[in-house]
Design a protein around this motif. Structure first.
Motif, PDB file in Angstrom:
ATOM      1  N   LYS A  67       0.826  -1.209   0.000  1.00  0.00           N
ATOM      2  CA  LYS A  67       0.000   0.000   0.000  1.00  0.00           C
ATOM      3  C   LYS A  67       0.862   1.262   0.000  1.00  0.00           C
ATOM      4  O   LYS A  67       1.987   1.272   0.505  1.00  0.00           O
ATOM      5  CB  LYS A  67      -0.938   0.013   1.203  1.00  0.00           C
ATOM      6  N   ASN A  81      -7.367   5.513   0.786  1.00  0.00           N
ATOM      7  CA  ASN A  81      -7.932   4.895  -0.412  1.00  0.00           C
ATOM      8  C   ASN A  81      -6.894   4.235  -1.311  1.00  0.00           C
ATOM      9  O   ASN A  81      -7.158   3.982  -2.491  1.00  0.00           O
ATOM     10  CB  ASN A  81      -8.736   5.905  -1.237  1.00  0.00           C
ATOM     11  N   SER A  82      -5.721   3.970  -0.755  1.00  0.00           N
ATOM     12  CA  SER A  82      -4.696   3.316  -1.563  1.00  0.00           C
ATOM     13  C   SER A  82      -5.134   1.913  -1.947  1.00  0.00           C
ATOM     14  O   SER A  82      -5.637   1.155  -1.106  1.00  0.00           O
ATOM     15  CB  SER A  82      -3.377   3.235  -0.791  1.00  0.00           C
ATOM     16  N   PRO A  83      -4.959   1.519  -3.216  1.00  0.00           N
ATOM     17  CA  PRO A  83      -5.251   0.132  -3.581  1.00  0.00           C
ATOM     18  C   PRO A  83      -4.242  -0.808  -2.938  1.00  0.00           C
ATOM     19  O   PRO A  83      -3.139  -0.399  -2.561  1.00  0.00           O
ATOM     20  CB  PRO A  83      -5.116   0.146  -5.101  1.00  0.00           C
ATOM     21  N   ILE A  86       0.171  -3.120  -4.608  1.00  0.00           N
ATOM     22  CA  ILE A  86       0.889  -2.270  -5.572  1.00  0.00           C
ATOM     23  C   ILE A  86       2.225  -2.933  -5.915  1.00  0.00           C
ATOM     24  O   ILE A  86       3.023  -3.272  -5.041  1.00  0.00           O
ATOM     25  CB  ILE A  86       1.124  -0.867  -4.999  1.00  0.00           C
ATOM     26  N   ALA A 100      -1.201  -2.260  -9.724  1.00  0.00           N
ATOM     27  CA  ALA A 100      -1.554  -3.053  -8.544  1.00  0.00           C
ATOM     28  C   ALA A 100      -2.261  -4.324  -8.974  1.00  0.00           C
ATOM     29  O   ALA A 100      -2.666  -4.483 -10.139  1.00  0.00           O
ATOM     30  CB  ALA A 100      -2.445  -2.224  -7.616  1.00  0.00           C
ATOM     31  N   SER A 102      -5.142  -5.150  -8.262  1.00  0.00           N
ATOM     32  CA  SER A 102      -6.553  -4.868  -8.569  1.00  0.00           C
ATOM     33  C   SER A 102      -6.738  -4.018  -9.815  1.00  0.00           C
ATOM     34  O   SER A 102      -7.865  -3.664 -10.162  1.00  0.00           O
ATOM     35  CB  SER A 102      -7.200  -4.169  -7.370  1.00  0.00           C
ATOM     36  N   TYR A 105      -3.975   2.465 -11.914  1.00  0.00           N
ATOM     37  CA  TYR A 105      -4.523   3.688 -11.333  1.00  0.00           C
ATOM     38  C   TYR A 105      -3.652   4.905 -11.683  1.00  0.00           C
ATOM     39  O   TYR A 105      -2.450   4.791 -11.898  1.00  0.00           O
ATOM     40  CB  TYR A 105      -4.588   3.576  -9.806  1.00  0.00           C
ATOM     41  N   TRP A 112      -7.565   9.390  -6.427  1.00  0.00           N
ATOM     42  CA  TRP A 112      -7.299   8.183  -7.193  1.00  0.00           C
ATOM     43  C   TRP A 112      -8.260   8.090  -8.379  1.00  0.00           C
ATOM     44  O   TRP A 112      -9.447   8.398  -8.265  1.00  0.00           O
ATOM     45  CB  TRP A 112      -7.472   6.932  -6.323  1.00  0.00           C
ATOM     46  N   LYS A 114      -9.170   5.079 -11.185  1.00  0.00           N
ATOM     47  CA  LYS A 114      -8.908   3.741 -11.685  1.00  0.00           C
ATOM     48  C   LYS A 114      -9.116   3.726 -13.196  1.00  0.00           C
ATOM     49  O   LYS A 114     -10.169   4.087 -13.700  1.00  0.00           O
ATOM     50  CB  LYS A 114      -9.830   2.721 -11.011  1.00  0.00           C
ATOM     51  N   GLU A 117      -8.954  -2.597 -15.099  1.00  0.00           N
ATOM     52  CA  GLU A 117      -8.926  -3.764 -14.221  1.00  0.00           C
ATOM     53  C   GLU A 117      -7.730  -4.660 -14.530  1.00  0.00           C
ATOM     54  O   GLU A 117      -7.392  -5.546 -13.751  1.00  0.00           O
ATOM     55  CB  GLU A 117     -10.217  -4.582 -14.410  1.00  0.00           C
TER      56      GLU A 117
END
Length: 765
Positions: A67, A81-83, A86, A100, A102, A105, A112, A114, A117
């Protein structure tokens, strides 16, 4: 480097300080004290590995446990709100592009966005737009969206067998970009790194045949970096460098400290930063800087590097190493070290001390060679006063001189000196129980029981007294101080001569190493010391004669000459076997050269000593240590690689704590072109890549340190700088900005050893 012989401008060579200066032809040119960038180190340890770092809009970020966190004054703080997960973080076009588990970004202005995906592997700036790559495709970021750049109909091949007469291609299988590991824009064209292969995206064509000459140093490739006319490729056997259609290699033999390269980042001054599993590297046009644990980094395994203007963040398995660059001159650097001595508590009653960790507290070490360590500072302040005329420098010199006097006056025998002095009521720690060479220490109490003085003094301290006190006499002493300096030399030299060239201790026995008599030096037991000890005896007897005018010292000097001591100095520097090479002997020899050649004027005798100095300097020249180079230039007028010696001073680290350092693993262990190794050294290590050491320092020691449990007094730098200024080897800085000449002392924060709190030293003035 060996330079062609040519005559430069007329310089000033001073050989006897109390005679008028005479213009004399010299073969050296002075070196300007120009402004340079000085490294400063900070370390932020972390409980787990830091995998990525970035600098965005003046703020520093790191990835810890997958993160994003911001690095602030009080440590790392999580970014909201960090994904998670990473894997890569790059700053381009005023934004951070975050890859990341997920997805992909964009992070800017604390918000952030996005974008996908999918899992992305790299980004670059190409033709003014951000391009991002997955394993198989490349996208361009435009108007807040990612668009696949693959043309309609797919990519074309560079294989000429696929090319039809009308320019079309017949493809049995579609041309693929991947597997992509890294991308870069070079010469206006996207370049793609696959595992072990560099390809080029030329319009629609995937060009797998862009290299006309050369090969990658290894198929185990890492990252790409485009910079100017070059495209760099990291591998586990060095760097590949593409220039046009030619691929060349940079490896250990070319100066690359570690061949297993991984991360590549453009620096702030036409430099390249390289991450490796064994430290970080800064590559410049004609130089290499290596940064390792424990001084510069919390761990040697580098995971990522981020660069901003004059600041570098290095992510490692143990935390973040921060390397900042600040404009300095050598004048400012010596001011830093002079302030360090004061602020860290190295001074005590005129003496200069190393500081060590004693049960969790910094204390001054009362050592075997306090006189020798203080002598270096006494000479430094004498040189400084001669250059600047500052009364504060003279005051420091006088204080150190009185400490040197006390080492002789505290003993019950005129002419016998102590190694060091311990205060029963003022000193902390414990009295050392070991003496010279690991022998038991010889402590003696004074009649009033306030002090203990350490006996068994050696030749190290004796020559240090004569070198520094004679220099003080010539450059800084006034009135009664000059007479006391002469008396000090007269008492010590007279005592040694009266006892047949042996230093007799308080117990009536010769000290272990205080021997200059022929029964020792001209017999097998002391044969290996005949050169350096003979040089010392010649130096202290003749310098005492020169200052006092007493014929007994001239007769003693002639006696040594008749015994063959002068000829024995020619090969005083031992180079074999390795077990017999004592690095501290080099320091003693150069103190003796400095002392003897300042006074001895007889051409026949000088020719012998100059031959000795020529041979010794040729052996030491590869180390580029100013103390050796400056002495040689001062006493001969010859060229002495002054540029290299001054650069050595610029490369000293500001931190005098002796952190561990390791260089024996490096791939660039070779002697620089133009030099020869006579002592078996494989490389002269930069002071930046080692630790602060004193006058007996050796640049060919690859590994060392004291686990950050000892703080070295930086008097060697101070002495060398002011010696260089005194002789004109280093010019005064041309700048007048105080921020480039002095360090900021306003904070007043006291660190290191607590101030001495005990009875005062006797005063002799």
């Amino acid at each position: 480097m060996i330079q062609s012989l040519k005559f430069y401008s007329f310089g000033l060579l001073l050989s006897v300080f109390d005679l008028p200066l005479a213009a004399q032809q010299t073969l050296w040119e002075p070196v300007a004290d120009k402004v340079f960038l000085q490294e400063k180190s900070d370390i932020v340890p972390t409980p787990t590995a830091v995998t990525q770092v970035a600098i965005l809009s003046g703020r520093s970020y790191a990835v810890l446990d997958g993160k994003l966190q911001e690095l602030k004054a009080d440590g790392l703080q999580p970014v909201s709100n960090s994904p998670a997960g990473i894997s890569k973080l790059e700053v381009l076009d005023h934004s951070a592009w975050v890859m990341a588990s997920s997805g992909f970004y964009r992070f800017a202005d604390n918000s952030w966005e996005k974008l996908s995906e999918d899992n992305f592997v790299d980004v670059c700036l190409h033709l003014g737009k951000v391009h991002a790559a997955t394993r198989d495709a490349i996208f361009v970021y435009k108007q807040g969206k990612l668009t696949d750049i693959e043309p309609e109909g797919g990519y074309l091949s560079s294989d000429v067998t696929m090319l039809m007469e009308d320019g079309t291609q017949l493809l049995a299988d579609p041309v693929k970009l991947g597997p992509i590991t890294s991308i870069a824009s070079y010469s206006g064209t996207l370049h793609i790194l696959r595992p072990g292969q560099l390809v080029q995206l030329s319009g629609k064509v995937v060009n797998e045949h862009l290299i006309d000459w050369g090969n990658l140093p290894s198929k185990n490739t890492g990252e790409l970096l485009s910079m100017g006319s070059s495209l760099f490729i990291s591998t586990d056997r060095g760097l590949g460098v593409l220039r046009g259609a030619s691929l060349q290699s940079i490896q250990g033999d070319d100066g690359l400290p570690v061949e297993e390269t991984r991360q590549l980042v453009q620096g702030f001054d036409r430099d390249v930063w390289i991450g490796t599993p064994r430290g970080a590297i800064r590559m410049l046009d004609e130089d290499w800087h290596y940064f390792g644990a424990d001084h510069w980094l919390p761990d040697n395994r580098v995971n990522d590097i981020a660069v901003a203007e004059n600041e570098v963040l290095v992510a490692t398995e143990g935390g973040i190493g921060i390397i900042r660059y600040e404009p300095f001159t050598l004048r400012k650097k010596t001011d830093h070290y002079e302030y360090w001595l004061e602020n860290w508590g190295h001074k005590r009653m005129g003496f200069i001390h190393t500081i060590r960790d004693y049960q969790g507290e910094w204390v001054r070490e009362i050592s075997d060679n306090d006189g020798a360590h203080t002598a270096t500072y006494l000479s430094a302040m004498s040189y400084k006063y001669a250059v600047t005329g500052e009364e504060t420098a003279r005051k420091e010199a006088v204080d150190a001189f009185q400490a040197m006097l006390w080492l002789e006056r505290i003993t019950p025998i005129d002419g016998l000196i102590a190694r060091s002095i311990w205060s029963r009521k003022g000193d902390k720690g414990e009295m050392g129980q070991r003496g010279s060479g690991g022998l038991p220490a010889k402590w003696n109490a004074t009649a009033d029981s306030l002090w203990y003085w350490k006996g068994d003094a050696s030749s190290d301290e004796i020559i240090a007294h004569f070198y520094s006190v004679s220099l003080f006499h010539d450059l800084a002493a006034e009135g009664k101080e000059k007479e006391l300096a002469k008396e000090h030399m007269r008492r010590i030299a007279g005592y040694i001569m009266e006892n047949g060239w042996v230093l007799i201790d308080a117990d009536g026995q010769p000290t272990r190493w205080g021997r200059w008599n022929p029964e020792y030096l001209l017999r097998p037991y002391g044969w290996s010391d005949r050169g350096v000890n003979g040089l010392e005896a010649l130096a202290f007897s003749y310098s005492t004669y020169a200052l006092t005018g007493e014929e007994r010292f001239k007769k003693g000097y002639q006696q040594l000459v008749d015994w063959g001591y002068a000829e024995n100095t020619i090969k005083q520097k031992n180079t074999f076997p390795p077990s017999q090479i004592a690095p501290w002997d080099d320091n003693l020899a150069f103190e003796a050269y400095n002392t003897l050649l300042r006074y001895e004027k007889d051409p026949e005798m000088r020719s012998i000593y100059l031959r000795s100095l020529e041979r010794t300097f040729e052996i030491k020249r590869m180390e580029k240590i100013p103390w050796f180079n400056f002495t040689y230039a001062a006493m001969t007028g010859n060229d002495a690689d002054l540029d290299a010696a001054v650069q050595h001073l610029r490369e000293w680290t500001l931190d005098c704590i002796e952190h561990n350092y390791h260089n024996s693993h490096r791939d660039d262990l070779f002697v620089d072109e133009g030099y020869t190794s006579y002592e078996g050294g494989v490389k002269a290590i930069s002071p930046r890549e080692a630790a602060v050491t004193r006058g007996a320092r050796r640049a060919i020691v690859l590994d060392g340190g004291q686990n950050s449990k000892r703080i070295m007094e930086p008097v060697g730098f101070i002495r060398d700088y002011w010696m260089g200024r005194h002789y004109g080897f280093i010019q005064a800085p041309e700048v007048s900005d105080p921020e480039l000449l002095e360090v900021d002392k306003r904070s007043g924060e006291k660190v290191g050893a607590a101030p001495y709190d005990g009875p005062d030293r006797p005063k002799f003035l």
